[in-house]
Design a protein around this motif. Structure first.
Motif, PDB file in Angstrom:
ATOM      1  N   LEU A  47      -3.655 -13.624  -7.162  1.00 47.90           N
ATOM      2  CA  LEU A  47      -3.554 -11.610  -7.625  1.00 47.90           C
ATOM      3  C   LEU A  47      -2.657 -12.128  -6.698  1.00 47.90           C
ATOM      4  CD1 LEU A  47      -3.563  -9.309  -9.433  1.00 47.90           C
ATOM      5  CD2 LEU A  47      -5.066  -9.279  -8.156  1.00 47.90           C
ATOM      6  N   VAL A  48      -1.453 -11.356  -6.993  1.00 50.16           N
ATOM      7  CA  VAL A  48      -0.652 -11.118  -6.012  1.00 50.16           C
ATOM      8  C   VAL A  48      -0.749  -9.592  -5.935  1.00 50.16           C
ATOM      9  CG1 VAL A  48       1.822 -10.338  -4.910  1.00 50.16           C
ATOM     10  CG2 VAL A  48       1.283 -13.196  -5.990  1.00 50.16           C
ATOM     11  N   ALA A  49      -0.074  -8.576  -7.037  1.00 49.80           N
ATOM     12  CA  ALA A  49      -0.861  -7.229  -6.771  1.00 49.80           C
ATOM     13  C   ALA A  49      -1.096  -6.952  -8.255  1.00 49.80           C
ATOM     14  CB  ALA A  49       0.130  -6.940  -6.017  1.00 49.80           C
ATOM     15  N   PHE A  50      -1.744  -5.742  -8.320  1.00 43.58           N
ATOM     16  CA  PHE A  50      -2.150  -5.472  -9.687  1.00 43.58           C
ATOM     17  C   PHE A  50      -1.885  -3.629  -9.590  1.00 43.58           C
ATOM     18  CE2 PHE A  50      -6.018  -3.210  -9.131  1.00 43.58           C
ATOM     19  CZ  PHE A  50      -6.989  -3.563  -8.523  1.00 43.58           C
ATOM     20  N   SER A  51      -1.654  -2.947 -11.000  1.00 43.68           N
ATOM     21  CA  SER A  51      -1.544  -1.629 -10.673  1.00 43.68           C
ATOM     22  C   SER A  51      -2.042  -0.648 -12.235  1.00 43.68           C
ATOM     23  CB  SER A  51       0.377  -1.326 -10.707  1.00 43.68           C
ATOM     24  OG  SER A  51       0.297  -0.183 -11.193  1.00 43.68           O
ATOM     25  N   THR A  52      -2.991  -0.293 -12.175  1.00 42.67           N
ATOM     26  CA  THR A  52      -3.484   0.479 -13.311  1.00 42.67           C
ATOM     27  C   THR A  52      -2.602   1.456 -13.791  1.00 42.67           C
ATOM     28  OG1 THR A  52      -4.218   2.337 -12.213  1.00 42.67           O
ATOM     29  CG2 THR A  52      -5.589   0.162 -11.227  1.00 42.67           C
ATOM     30  N   GLY A  53      -3.473   1.916 -14.558  1.00 42.58           N
ATOM     31  CA  GLY A  53      -2.698   2.988 -15.816  1.00 42.58           C
ATOM     32  C   GLY A  53      -2.925   4.587 -14.800  1.00 42.58           C
ATOM     33  N   SER A  54      -4.364   4.793 -14.158  1.00 42.09           N
ATOM     34  CA  SER A  54      -4.307   6.239 -13.362  1.00 42.09           C
ATOM     35  C   SER A  54      -3.192   6.181 -11.984  1.00 42.09           C
ATOM     36  CB  SER A  54      -5.571   6.051 -13.068  1.00 42.09           C
ATOM     37  OG  SER A  54      -5.457   5.251 -12.208  1.00 42.09           O
ATOM     38  N   GLY A  55      -2.501   4.716 -12.044  1.00 42.66           N
ATOM     39  CA  GLY A  55      -1.322   4.802 -10.971  1.00 42.66           C
ATOM     40  C   GLY A  55      -2.040   3.558  -9.445  1.00 42.66           C
ATOM     41  N   ILE A  56      -3.255   3.877  -9.296  1.00 46.76           N
ATOM     42  CA  ILE A  56      -4.016   2.640  -8.175  1.00 46.76           C
ATOM     43  C   ILE A  56      -3.524   1.606  -8.150  1.00 46.76           C
ATOM     44  CG2 ILE A  56      -5.721   1.066  -7.627  1.00 46.76           C
ATOM     45  CD1 ILE A  56      -7.760   4.093  -9.123  1.00 46.76           C
ATOM     46  N   THR A  57      -3.091   0.908  -7.489  1.00 49.99           N
ATOM     47  CA  THR A  57      -2.633  -0.083  -6.665  1.00 49.99           C
ATOM     48  C   THR A  57      -3.074  -0.933  -5.783  1.00 49.99           C
ATOM     49  OG1 THR A  57      -0.717   0.319  -5.040  1.00 49.99           O
ATOM     50  CG2 THR A  57      -0.298   0.905  -7.219  1.00 49.99           C
ATOM     51  N   ASN A  58      -3.128  -2.611  -6.078  1.00 46.81           N
ATOM     52  CA  ASN A  58      -3.735  -3.158  -4.947  1.00 46.81           C
ATOM     53  C   ASN A  58      -3.088  -4.700  -5.123  1.00 46.81           C
ATOM     54  OD1 ASN A  58      -5.325  -3.988  -2.626  1.00 46.81           O
ATOM     55  ND2 ASN A  58      -7.416  -3.979  -4.220  1.00 46.81           N
ATOM     56  N   TYR A  59      -2.965  -4.657  -3.203  1.00 48.62           N
ATOM     57  CA  TYR A  59      -2.001  -6.412  -3.018  1.00 48.62           C
ATOM     58  C   TYR A  59      -3.701  -7.277  -2.443  1.00 48.62           C
ATOM     59  CZ  TYR A  59       1.317  -2.806  -3.221  1.00 48.62           C
ATOM     60  OH  TYR A  59       2.745  -1.922  -4.256  1.00 48.62           O
ATOM     61  N   ALA A  60      -2.955  -8.467  -2.704  1.00 48.33           N
ATOM     62  CA  ALA A  60      -3.171  -9.394  -1.279  1.00 48.33           C
ATOM     63  C   ALA A  60      -2.449  -9.196  -0.497  1.00 48.33           C
ATOM     64  CB  ALA A  60      -3.028 -10.945  -1.858  1.00 48.33           C
ATOM     65  N   ASP A  61      -4.171  -9.809   0.478  1.00 45.01           N
ATOM     66  CA  ASP A  61      -3.953  -9.790   1.863  1.00 45.01           C
ATOM     67  C   ASP A  61      -2.704 -10.319   2.109  1.00 45.01           C
ATOM     68  OD1 ASP A  61      -7.031  -9.812   3.285  1.00 45.01           O
ATOM     69  OD2 ASP A  61      -5.624  -8.297   2.929  1.00 45.01           O
ATOM     70  N   SER A  62      -2.609 -11.334   1.725  1.00 47.03           N
ATOM     71  CA  SER A  62      -0.881 -11.806   2.153  1.00 47.03           C
ATOM     72  C   SER A  62       0.033 -11.219   1.721  1.00 47.03           C
ATOM     73  CB  SER A  62      -0.675 -14.097   1.626  1.00 47.03           C
ATOM     74  OG  SER A  62      -0.984 -12.881   0.525  1.00 47.03           O
ATOM     75  N   VAL A  63      -0.066 -10.638   1.364  1.00 46.12           N
ATOM     76  CA  VAL A  63       1.845 -10.588   0.655  1.00 46.12           C
ATOM     77  C   VAL A  63       1.900  -8.305   1.417  1.00 46.12           C
ATOM     78  CG1 VAL A  63       2.026 -11.956  -1.354  1.00 46.12           C
ATOM     79  CG2 VAL A  63       1.148  -9.341  -1.921  1.00 46.12           C
ATOM     80  N   LYS A  64       0.546  -7.614   1.737  1.00 49.51           N
ATOM     81  CA  LYS A  64      -0.038  -6.405   1.972  1.00 49.51           C
ATOM     82  C   LYS A  64       1.310  -6.174   2.728  1.00 49.51           C
ATOM     83  CE  LYS A  64      -4.843  -5.454   0.726  1.00 49.51           C
ATOM     84  NZ  LYS A  64      -5.566  -5.042   1.735  1.00 49.51           N
ATOM     85  N   GLY A  65       1.947  -4.958   2.845  1.00 51.28           N
ATOM     86  CA  GLY A  65       3.537  -4.504   3.710  1.00 51.28           C
ATOM     87  C   GLY A  65       4.245  -4.795   3.177  1.00 51.28           C
ATOM     88  N   ARG A  66       4.978  -5.967   2.828  1.00 45.18           N
ATOM     89  CA  ARG A  66       5.829  -7.020   2.099  1.00 45.18           C
ATOM     90  C   ARG A  66       5.983  -6.956   0.593  1.00 45.18           C
ATOM     91  NH1 ARG A  66       6.273 -12.067   2.494  1.00 45.18           N
ATOM     92  NH2 ARG A  66       4.059 -12.613   1.865  1.00 45.18           N
ATOM     93  N   PHE A  67       5.225  -6.814   0.073  1.00 40.60           N
ATOM     94  CA  PHE A  67       5.126  -6.493  -1.647  1.00 40.60           C
ATOM     95  C   PHE A  67       4.999  -5.137  -1.775  1.00 40.60           C
ATOM     96  CE2 PHE A  67       5.342 -11.406  -2.418  1.00 40.60           C
ATOM     97  CZ  PHE A  67       6.069 -11.846  -2.134  1.00 40.60           C
ATOM     98  N   THR A  68       6.054  -4.815  -2.823  1.00 47.20           N
ATOM     99  CA  THR A  68       5.411  -3.700  -3.968  1.00 47.20           C
ATOM    100  C   THR A  68       5.093  -3.418  -5.149  1.00 47.20           C
ATOM    101  OG1 THR A  68       6.100  -1.649  -1.477  1.00 47.20           O
ATOM    102  CG2 THR A  68       5.958  -1.020  -3.761  1.00 47.20           C
ATOM    103  N   ILE A  69       4.515  -3.123  -5.782  1.00 46.84           N
ATOM    104  CA  ILE A  69       4.214  -3.160  -7.235  1.00 46.84           C
ATOM    105  C   ILE A  69       4.813  -1.688  -8.372  1.00 46.84           C
ATOM    106  CG2 ILE A  69       1.912  -2.887  -7.375  1.00 46.84           C
ATOM    107  CD1 ILE A  69       1.945  -4.345  -9.615  1.00 46.84           C
ATOM    108  N   ALA A  70       5.185  -1.725  -8.527  1.00 43.30           N
ATOM    109  CA  ALA A  70       5.480  -0.228  -9.402  1.00 43.30           C
ATOM    110  C   ALA A  70       5.907  -0.672 -11.328  1.00 43.30           C
ATOM    111  CB  ALA A  70       6.625  -0.060  -8.278  1.00 43.30           C
ATOM    112  N   ARG A  71       5.169   0.638 -11.557  1.00 41.32           N
ATOM    113  CA  ARG A  71       5.490   0.434 -12.618  1.00 41.32           C
ATOM    114  C   ARG A  71       6.194   1.858 -13.724  1.00 41.32           C
ATOM    115  NH1 ARG A  71      -0.046   0.827 -15.863  1.00 41.32           N
ATOM    116  NH2 ARG A  71      -0.043  -0.297 -16.984  1.00 41.32           N
ATOM    117  N   ASP A  72       7.639   1.367 -14.407  1.00 40.96           N
ATOM    118  CA  ASP A  72       8.839   2.282 -14.772  1.00 40.96           C
ATOM    119  C   ASP A  72       8.133   2.211 -16.063  1.00 40.96           C
ATOM    120  OD1 ASP A  72      10.508   3.659 -16.167  1.00 40.96           O
ATOM    121  OD2 ASP A  72      12.362   2.705 -15.100  1.00 40.96           O
TER     122      ASP A  72
END
Length: 115
Positions: A47-72
Motif C-alpha cells: 500500500l502506498v496511500a489511501f483515501s476514504t469517502g469521508s476524506g481521511i488519507t493515509n500514507y506508507a511511511d516511505s512516501v510520507k511528505g513526498r506523495f499526495t493522494i487526492a480525489r476529484d
C-alpha cells in the motif's frame, strides 16, 4: 462494477515528480475506499496511500511528505502526486477501489526512477 484505468507513469530522474491518474467508470463519490498500491520486481504489492469517502488519507511511511493522494469526485478520478522521487519508488503502481465489499484493480502503470 468499477473499472479503473491508470495513466501518468513513466521514466523520471531521482528528485523528479510525476502525477498518476486513475479514471474510474461511474461516480467515485460512493466508493468508500480508494488507494494506490505498488509492486517492485521481486517484492510483494504494498500500500502506498489511501483515501476514504469521508476524506481521511493515509500514507506508507516511505512516501510520507513526498506523495499526495487526492480525489476529484467531479472528474471521477483519483490522483497520486509524487515528488522527490527516489530509485526505490520504481514499481508498477496500481489503483484500487473498494465498493460494496468488492475490490477492484486497475491494470497498473510503470514508474521508473533512474538517472
Amino acid at each position: 462494477q468499477v473499472q479503473l484505468v491508470e495513466s501518468g507513469g513513466g521514466l523520471v530522474q531521482p528528485g523528479g515528480s510525476l502525477r498518476l491518474s486513475c479514471a474510474a467508470s461511474g461516480s467515485i463519490f460512493t466508493i468508500s475506499l480508494m488507494g494506490w498500491y505498488r509492486q517492485a520486481p521481486g517484492k510483494q504489492r504494498e500500500l502506498v496511500a489511501f483515501s476514504t469517502g469521508s476524506g481521511i488519507t493515509n500514507y506508507a511511511d516511505s512516501v510520507k511528505g513526498r506523495f499526495t493522494i487526492a480525489r476529484d469526485n467531479a472528474q471521477n478520478t483519483l490522483y497520486l502526486q509524487m515528488n522527490s522521487l527516489k530509485f526505490e519508488d520504481t514499481a508498477i503502481y496500481y489503483c484500487h477501489a473498494r465498493k460494496s465489499g468488492n475490490d477492484y484493480w486497475g491494470q497498473g502503470t510503470q514508474v521508473t526512477v533512474s538517472s
